[in-house]
Design an enzyme around this catalytic site. Structure first.
Site, PDB file in Angstrom:
ATOM      1  CB  CYS A  24      -0.396  -2.656  -5.437  1.00  0.00           C
ATOM      2  SG  CYS A  24      -1.443  -3.442  -4.330  1.00  0.00           S
TER       3      CYS A  24
ATOM      4  CG  HIS B 281      -2.737  -7.053  -7.465  1.00  0.00           C
ATOM      5  ND1 HIS B 281      -2.635  -8.114  -6.815  1.00  0.00           N
ATOM      6  CD2 HIS B 281      -2.681  -5.990  -6.560  1.00  0.00           C
ATOM      7  CE1 HIS B 281      -2.193  -7.820  -5.554  1.00  0.00           C
ATOM      8  NE2 HIS B 281      -2.117  -6.648  -5.516  1.00  0.00           N
TER       9      HIS B 281
END
Length: 329
Positions: free
Chosen positions: A128, A235
């Site tokens: 990710c 994130h």
């Protein structure tokens, strides 16, 4: 078209369901698979109830066009041959095959054409944190070249699965952590995945090695520090880049703004910059705080944010299937 989801009850599996509902893939039949624990659960998809089947070594994948798998590296390795032997393309969200030379590692905005070079009928979905980074870096790499990258990441607890999410949620009430080695509420933990002999964590080396593979450049000098922070989704990454040639900052920002899958949020005078709270439930990669780094020749700083469960996992896998279909049309 027949699509299967393996690991349907997990966080990414559930996001697969949501994204397939939202996008325009011509799905005639959807199959859901899971472990003994999740088999028998029922989920709705486009108005129909679909029961999760137990993942087994049988012919359940006969006639499947794409299998979106997110059930862990061990399960992916064990069932890869079962999933692909009748012709299905397996798009795998685990780390099982990412660095194998005969398995493409694909971010459609960056190296979508690589999806067609899959002799084992397996395409790997990158980590990710790597996905959002290379989406932002690709336009710069193509225009200016890149010599060196320094990654510093601030990663949401959902990247550690339900256990990570629960540690933050329960930690607010003072409960001891179960997933993380230390409390995450009110804290930052500079430790994601296991530590390796070189002192880096596996997550950090994933970013190093996957960036090189996706960009097709083993000469890139890359270092990374990955940190878990008390955020549920999204994130954030500080990326310091040494470009290969001189640049005009305004032109560079235009290059970024024109990049595939990028939304620029870069207006510090009006306090406009990407934040995790803004990118949640979005599929784009947000870029801001773009500024020159005068400490090194052709240096640049970027702040890059994306929803780690969507673009960082489920959306990217679905986009790989879409890209595969488009390029085979």
């Amino acid at each position: 078209m027949k699509i299967a989801i393996v690991g349907a009850s997990g966080a990414v599996g559930q996001e697969f369901l949501r994204i397939l509902e939202q996008r325009d893939l011509p799905i005639g039949e959807l199959l859901l698979f899971g472990s003994q624990r999740s088999a028998g659960r029922v989920y709705k998809f486009r108005g129909k109830d679909i029961t999760v089947k137990l993942l087994q070594h049988n012919d359940d994948f006969k006639g499947v066009d794409f299998a979106l798998t997110s059930a862990g590296a061990g399960t992916s390795r064990e069932f890869a041959e079962t999933i692909t032997r009748h012709g299905a393309v397996m798009i795998d969200n685990s780390s099982a095959f990412r660095m194998e030379p005969d398995v493409p590692l694909v971010v459609p905005e960056v190296n979508g054409r690589d999806a067609l070079d899959a002799p084992r009928r397996i395409i790997a979905n990158p980590n990710c944190s790597t996905i959002q980074a290379v989406v932002a870096l690709k336009p710069l790499y193509d225009k200016y070249g890149i010599k060196r990258i320094v990654y510093s990441t601030y990663q949401a607890v959902s990247g550690a699965g339900l256990g990570g999410y629960e540690d933050l949620k329960n930690g607010i009430n003072g409960e001891a952590p179960k997933k993380f080695p230390y409390p995450i509420f009110g804290n930052c933990i500079p430790h994601i995945d296991v530590f390796l002999e070189n002192g880096y964590t596996k997550e950090e080396m994933k970013m190093v090695n996957e960036t090189r593979k996706i960009l097709g450049d083993d000469s890139l000098r890359i270092t990374a520090t990955t940190v878990r922070v008390p955020v549920y989704y999204g994130h954030s990454e500080s990326i310091n880049v040494e470009l290969g040639s001189a640049y005009d900052l305004d032109e560079l920002k235009s290059v970024l703004a024109a990049g595939k899958g990028i939304i620029m949020a870069d207006d510090p005078a009006n306090l406009k910059y990407p934040m995790a709270i803004d990118c949640e439930d979005h599929d784009e990669v947000y870029v801001g705080r773009v500024r020159r780094d005068d400490s090194v020749e052709n240096g640049l700083n970027l702040w890059v944010v994306a929803d780690n469960i969507r673009k960082g996992a489920a959306t990217n896998a679905v986009q790989i299937a879409e890209e595969y279909i488009r390029r085979n049309a």
